[in-house]
Scaffold this active site. Structure first.
Site, PDB file in Angstrom:
ATOM      1  N   ARG A  52       4.632  83.363   9.513  1.00 25.11           N
ATOM      2  CA  ARG A  52       4.898  84.413   8.528  1.00 25.11           C
ATOM      3  C   ARG A  52       6.266  85.078   8.639  1.00 25.11           C
ATOM      4  O   ARG A  52       6.568  85.983   7.870  1.00 25.11           O
ATOM      5  CB  ARG A  52       3.817  85.510   8.541  1.00 25.11           C
ATOM      6  CG  ARG A  52       2.472  85.004   8.125  1.00 25.11           C
ATOM      7  CD  ARG A  52       1.511  86.081   7.715  1.00 25.11           C
ATOM      8  NE  ARG A  52       1.432  87.187   8.637  1.00 25.11           N
ATOM      9  CZ  ARG A  52       1.076  88.421   8.281  1.00 25.11           C
ATOM     10  NH1 ARG A  52       0.791  88.693   7.035  1.00 25.11           N
ATOM     11  NH2 ARG A  52       1.010  89.373   9.175  1.00 25.11           N
ATOM     12  N   ASP A  53       7.122  84.665   9.572  1.00 27.85           N
ATOM     13  CA  ASP A  53       8.471  85.235   9.645  1.00 27.85           C
ATOM     14  C   ASP A  53       9.465  84.180  10.134  1.00 27.85           C
ATOM     15  O   ASP A  53      10.281  84.432  11.018  1.00 27.85           O
ATOM     16  CB  ASP A  53       8.486  86.465  10.550  1.00 27.85           C
ATOM     17  CG  ASP A  53       9.716  87.345  10.310  1.00 27.85           C
ATOM     18  OD1 ASP A  53      10.313  87.262   9.213  1.00 27.85           O
ATOM     19  OD2 ASP A  53      10.078  88.120  11.214  1.00 27.85           O
ATOM     20  N   VAL A  54       9.372  82.981   9.555  1.00 29.37           N
ATOM     21  CA  VAL A  54      10.316  81.915   9.901  1.00 29.37           C
ATOM     22  C   VAL A  54      11.661  82.294   9.305  1.00 29.37           C
ATOM     23  O   VAL A  54      11.787  82.513   8.100  1.00 29.37           O
ATOM     24  CB  VAL A  54       9.845  80.550   9.350  1.00 29.37           C
ATOM     25  CG1 VAL A  54      10.891  79.477   9.620  1.00 29.37           C
ATOM     26  CG2 VAL A  54       8.509  80.161   9.949  1.00 29.37           C
ATOM     27  N   ASN A  58      14.814  83.641  14.327  1.00 26.94           N
ATOM     28  CA  ASN A  58      13.596  83.363  15.095  1.00 26.94           C
ATOM     29  C   ASN A  58      13.520  81.914  15.561  1.00 26.94           C
ATOM     30  O   ASN A  58      12.477  81.453  16.001  1.00 26.94           O
ATOM     31  CB  ASN A  58      12.348  83.723  14.284  1.00 26.94           C
ATOM     32  CG  ASN A  58      12.122  85.210  14.219  1.00 26.94           C
ATOM     33  OD1 ASN A  58      12.660  85.958  15.013  1.00 26.94           O
ATOM     34  ND2 ASN A  58      11.345  85.645  13.254  1.00 26.94           N
ATOM     35  N   THR A  93      10.599  88.656   6.164  1.00 27.39           N
ATOM     36  CA  THR A  93      11.964  89.119   5.962  1.00 27.39           C
ATOM     37  C   THR A  93      12.436  88.743   4.567  1.00 27.39           C
ATOM     38  O   THR A  93      12.278  87.591   4.143  1.00 27.39           O
ATOM     39  CB  THR A  93      12.883  88.489   7.025  1.00 27.39           C
ATOM     40  OG1 THR A  93      12.380  88.824   8.317  1.00 27.39           O
ATOM     41  CG2 THR A  93      14.311  88.985   6.893  1.00 27.39           C
TER      42      THR A  93
END
Length: 140
Positions: A52-54, A58, A93
């Site tokens: 959910r935040d690739v 990261n 993001t």
């Protein structure tokens, strides 16, 4: 004492340095490594995990440009992979969030695939997905 991640640096470094430092074979190696990391989360973890935040920051790189997907603070475990999980709010993001996720807040691996596509745009263009302007993204 050094942390186990002290040898890793974030992928976001590529957008701030001269493009000649990371040549095309290295970029391809990064892209394939990150894709394999994400594939592991969906196909080899039981139950599957949606990150959910690739995003570029990261994805960690070692000195050989091998990847590790990091920061699982927003990750969601799919208890029943055949069913879509629904969240109470969108997490991620700006610039990397899949439009259908922002509209439906339904979680599956497709939202990470969209985000990975944004990372690939960054990797190939050397530009940030979200340069800080609210209504501007690299895809546009």
């Amino acid at each position: 004492m050094t942390s186990m991640f002290s040898q890793w640096r974030t992928l976001v470094v590529f957008s701030t340095i001269h493009h000649d430092i990371i040549d095309w074979p290295k970029r391809l190696h990064i892209a394939i490594g990150a894709a394999q990391d994400l594939c592991y989360l969906y196909n080899d973890c039981s139950p599957p995990i949606v990150h959910r935040d690739v995003k570029a920051s990261n994805i960690l790189l070692d000195s050989q440009f091998n990847t590790k997907v990091a920061d699982f603070g927003l990750a969601k475990i799919l208890i029943k992979p055949e069913e879509l999980a629904t969240m109470s709010a969108v997490a991620g993001t700006f610039g990397y969030i899949a439009p259908e996720y922002a509209q439906s807040i339904r979680v599956n691996e497709k939202i990470d695939v969209y985000s990975f596509g944004a990372v690939l745009l960054e990797l190939t263009t050397g530009k940030e997905v979200n340069p800080g302007y609210e209504y501007l993204s690299l895809a546009e």
